[in-house]
Motif scaffolding. Structure first.
Motif, PDB file in Angstrom:
ATOM      1  N   PRO A  43       0.816  -1.213   0.000  1.00 36.43           N
ATOM      2  CA  PRO A  43       0.000   0.000   0.000  1.00 36.43           C
ATOM      3  C   PRO A  43       0.848   1.259   0.000  1.00 36.43           C
ATOM      4  O   PRO A  43       1.831   1.360   0.737  1.00 36.43           O
ATOM      5  N   GLY A  44       0.470   2.207  -0.860  1.00 34.78           N
ATOM      6  CA  GLY A  44       1.196   3.469  -0.961  1.00 34.78           C
ATOM      7  C   GLY A  44       2.276   3.470  -2.012  1.00 34.78           C
ATOM      8  O   GLY A  44       2.821   4.537  -2.341  1.00 34.78           O
ATOM      9  N   THR A  45       2.633   2.296  -2.570  1.00 37.25           N
ATOM     10  CA  THR A  45       3.682   2.242  -3.581  1.00 37.25           C
ATOM     11  C   THR A  45       3.258   3.010  -4.820  1.00 37.25           C
ATOM     12  O   THR A  45       2.160   2.818  -5.342  1.00 37.25           O
ATOM     13  N   ARG A  46       4.136   3.894  -5.290  1.00 38.24           N
ATOM     14  CA  ARG A  46       3.835   4.658  -6.501  1.00 38.24           C
ATOM     15  C   ARG A  46       4.200   3.842  -7.731  1.00 38.24           C
ATOM     16  O   ARG A  46       5.288   3.248  -7.786  1.00 38.24           O
ATOM     17  N   LEU A  47       3.322   3.814  -8.716  1.00 38.32           N
ATOM     18  CA  LEU A  47       3.549   3.077  -9.950  1.00 38.32           C
ATOM     19  C   LEU A  47       4.104   4.012 -11.019  1.00 38.32           C
ATOM     20  O   LEU A  47       3.909   5.226 -10.956  1.00 38.32           O
ATOM     21  N   PRO A  48       4.788   3.462 -12.021  1.00 35.19           N
ATOM     22  CA  PRO A  48       5.276   4.296 -13.121  1.00 35.19           C
ATOM     23  C   PRO A  48       4.113   4.950 -13.855  1.00 35.19           C
ATOM     24  O   PRO A  48       2.981   4.453 -13.848  1.00 35.19           O
ATOM     25  N   SER A  49       4.404   6.058 -14.490  1.00 36.01           N
ATOM     26  CA  SER A  49       3.369   6.677 -15.320  1.00 36.01           C
ATOM     27  C   SER A  49       2.994   5.731 -16.453  1.00 36.01           C
ATOM     28  O   SER A  49       3.757   4.830 -16.819  1.00 36.01           O
ATOM     29  N   SER A  50       1.822   5.930 -17.023  1.00 35.31           N
ATOM     30  CA  SER A  50       1.373   5.044 -18.100  1.00 35.31           C
ATOM     31  C   SER A  50       2.324   5.120 -19.287  1.00 35.31           C
ATOM     32  O   SER A  50       2.590   4.108 -19.951  1.00 35.31           O
ATOM     33  N   ALA A  88      -3.566   1.182  -3.506  1.00 33.10           N
ATOM     34  CA  ALA A  88      -4.528   1.669  -2.512  1.00 33.10           C
ATOM     35  C   ALA A  88      -4.206   1.115  -1.127  1.00 33.10           C
ATOM     36  O   ALA A  88      -3.687   0.001  -0.984  1.00 33.10           O
ATOM     37  N   GLU A  89      -4.509   1.921  -0.109  1.00 33.93           N
ATOM     38  CA  GLU A  89      -4.378   1.452   1.269  1.00 33.93           C
ATOM     39  C   GLU A  89      -5.477   0.436   1.537  1.00 33.93           C
ATOM     40  O   GLU A  89      -6.636   0.648   1.200  1.00 33.93           O
ATOM     41  N   ARG A  90      -5.111  -0.686   2.150  1.00 31.86           N
ATOM     42  CA  ARG A  90      -6.089  -1.721   2.452  1.00 31.86           C
ATOM     43  C   ARG A  90      -5.562  -2.563   3.595  1.00 31.86           C
ATOM     44  O   ARG A  90      -4.352  -2.638   3.838  1.00 31.86           O
ATOM     45  N   PRO A  91      -6.438  -3.193   4.359  1.00 36.37           N
ATOM     46  CA  PRO A  91      -5.980  -4.014   5.481  1.00 36.37           C
ATOM     47  C   PRO A  91      -5.101  -5.164   4.993  1.00 36.37           C
ATOM     48  O   PRO A  91      -5.414  -5.832   4.011  1.00 36.37           O
ATOM     49  N   VAL A  92      -3.985  -5.381   5.661  1.00 38.02           N
ATOM     50  CA  VAL A  92      -3.080  -6.490   5.350  1.00 38.02           C
ATOM     51  C   VAL A  92      -2.902  -7.328   6.599  1.00 38.02           C
ATOM     52  O   VAL A  92      -2.599  -6.800   7.675  1.00 38.02           O
ATOM     53  N   ALA A  93      -3.145  -8.605   6.473  1.00 39.93           N
ATOM     54  CA  ALA A  93      -3.012  -9.493   7.628  1.00 39.93           C
ATOM     55  C   ALA A  93      -1.554  -9.551   8.074  1.00 39.93           C
ATOM     56  O   ALA A  93      -0.647  -9.741   7.266  1.00 39.93           O
ATOM     57  N   ALA A  94      -1.327  -9.332   9.367  1.00 37.22           N
ATOM     58  CA  ALA A  94       0.035  -9.402   9.905  1.00 37.22           C
ATOM     59  C   ALA A  94       0.512 -10.842   9.903  1.00 37.22           C
ATOM     60  O   ALA A  94      -0.255 -11.763  10.163  1.00 37.22           O
ATOM     61  N   PRO A  95       1.785 -11.059   9.549  1.00 35.20           N
ATOM     62  CA  PRO A  95       2.299 -12.441   9.570  1.00 35.20           C
ATOM     63  C   PRO A  95       2.286 -12.993  10.980  1.00 35.20           C
ATOM     64  O   PRO A  95       2.509 -12.279  11.951  1.00 35.20           O
ATOM     65  N   SER A  96       1.991 -14.281  11.070  1.00 35.25           N
ATOM     66  CA  SER A  96       1.958 -14.908  12.386  1.00 35.25           C
ATOM     67  C   SER A  96       3.354 -15.002  12.955  1.00 35.25           C
ATOM     68  O   SER A  96       4.332 -15.186  12.231  1.00 35.25           O
TER      69      SER A  96
END
Length: 469
Positions: A43-50, A88-96
């Motif tokens: 989440p938050g990673t910027r992608l290259p322009s098209s 997009a920011e989204r919930p990510v399950a924390a590793p056990s």
């Protein structure tokens, strides 16, 4: 426009399915979706322009723009004017994580373990100035692989400094820069093993990490007794297996804190000459003596038999991973070959330390550190005299740690109480060689008074006084 081009020209590796029958837009969308779903694109990673991604993939820009739009609509990506396209920011399950015992999860409030200086006192501004000067002056070839012994600028600066400050008889051609003392000891272990040495004598009290390094090099270690005059060097001739080398801390025995008596200095060198043995001198904190001038290096008495080892870990910071060996002529070439033909030390840090030494900044920093550590040691002794008179500091006024003798039979209890007081420290028994004879009645703590930052020192001292009898 140039700035926009610079910020949008990001690299992105994609496994794009180009097999017949698979549309490029559908394949690109699926590849991006999978990389976001699995967490490769966080989440938050910027992608290259098209435009940039289309050029990298060799496809039409509209194909990339349409794939981005599909994933924005699905909620995988976001697109804002001026911010570009991002994951997009989204919930990510924390590793056990494995369950950890409650005591192991408690982080000590104060660190009094020996071996580390106050890292908050690292001379950042002076180091940065030295780094800028060093980088500005460095020739282009300095950024190549270079000499396995280390940069010549640093070896020359070390030779000058060690001769002046520690009495070491150093030739830059016989200095090898290594990534910390343990790295240097590992190289020496390899050299000694190839020379037919099978056993190294060590002090009965010391650091297990050093013994382990020698063991991994295929060498066994045998302990020598230590008393108020330092290592009992008469044990060299009686040690099991006839050691071919000995590892000592003659200026300030670690951890007991006593210097090697002059008679024993002569004795160990006589042993080396008679037997062809090698003496490894670990001068880990030789610059820090508070009651008199530091004892000169043992190496100065016989540079053909003694390997001198020094480090920036105590004077500056262990994270620099910079140490050095001053080698006898007979070992210098073999030690350089043991590196495998390349140095493990970053060239910029080597050049910076060379500049730091040559400019006098190192001397100034050592003097300031010496005053600070002496003050702390004095405060430690004064506090114990008032609040814990049964605890007796031993050893000379030197270094970054002190040994505190405890009433018989109390070491384990005090170490346990220290944990409850939020302290991390070592009992003396933790530094005893596993093959040493029956332990003397010497319950004690090894307290590193150099480690806490200034703002935490008084709190650490109070906690220590509460923990001891």
């Amino acid at each position: 426009m140039p700035n926009q081009r610079a910020t949008s020209a990001l690299d992105l590796h994609l496994q794009l399915d180009r097999s017949p029958g698979t549309g490029l837009r559908r394949g690109l969308t699926a590849a991006l979706r999978e990389d976001v779903r699995t967490g490769r694109l966080t989440p938050g990673t910027r992608l290259p322009s098209s435009r940039v991604l289309a050029a990298d993939l060799g496809i039409a820009r509209n194909t990339v723009a349409d794939a981005y739009a599909d994933l924005v609509a699905e909620g995988w990506l976001t697109a804002r004017q001026g911010s570009g396209t991002r994951v997009a920011e989204r919930p990510v399950a924390a590793p056990s994580r494995p369950e950890v015992p409650p005591r192991a999860r408690v982080r000590p409030t104060y660190d009094l373990t020996p071996g580390t200086p106050d890292l908050a006192s690292f001379p950042r501004a002076e180091w940065l100035r030295a780094a800028r000067r060093a980088l500005a002056r460095a020739p282009h070839e300095a950024l190549g692989y270079g000499d396995p012994r280390g940069r010549p600028e640093l070896r020359v600066a070390l030779a000058d400094y060690l001769a002046r400050a520690r009495g070491v008889r150093a030739d830059p051609e016989r200095i090898l820069v290594c990534a910390g003392f343990t790295h240097g000891l590992s190289l020496l272990g390899t050299v000694l093993r190839e020379r037919g040495v099978r056993t190294v004598a060590v002090d009965e009290y010391g650091l297990d990490v050093h013994w382990n390094v020698l063991t991994r090099a295929g060498l066994s270690t045998v302990p020598l007794p230590v008393d108020e005059h330092g290592t009992r060097t008469t044990g060299l001739t009686a040690a099991r297996g006839g050691p071919g080398a000995v590892l000592l801390t003659p200026a300030h025995q670690f951890p007991l804190g006593v210097p090697l008596h002059p008679d024993r200095r002569a004795e160990v060198l006589d042993w080396a000459r008679r037997t062809g043995g090698v003496v490894v001198e670990d001068d880990y904190d030789g610059e820090f003596r508070y009651d008199r001038q530091p004892v000169g290096a043992l190496q100065s008495l016989d540079p053909d038999r003694v390997v001198y080892a020094g480090t920036a870990s105590k004077a500056l910071a262990p994270g620099l991973r910079l140490a050095w060996l001053v080698l006898p002529p007979a070992l210098a070439g073999e030690a350089a070959e043991a590196t495998g033909g390349h140095s493990r030390c970053g060239v910029l840090d080597q050049l910076t330390l060379a500049e730091f030494l040559a400019s006098g900044a190192y001397d100034r920093h050592v003097r300031a550190s010496r005053l600070r550590h002496r003050r702390r040691r004095d405060q430690l002794i004064a506090a114990l005299a008032v609040r814990a008179p049964e605890v007796r500091p031993t050893g000379i006024a030197a270094g970054l740690h002190a040994v505190l003798r405890l009433p018989p039979g109390t070491e384990e209890t005090v170490v346990r109480e220290a944990v409850w007081q939020g302290l991390a420290l070592h009992g003396l028994s933790s530094h005893r060689h596993p093959q040493a004879g029956p332990a003397p009645a010497a319950d004690a703590l090894v307290v590193g008074y150099g480690t806490p930052p200034d703002h935490a020192w008084s709190g650490a001292l109070d906690a220590l006084c509460r923990a001891v009898p």
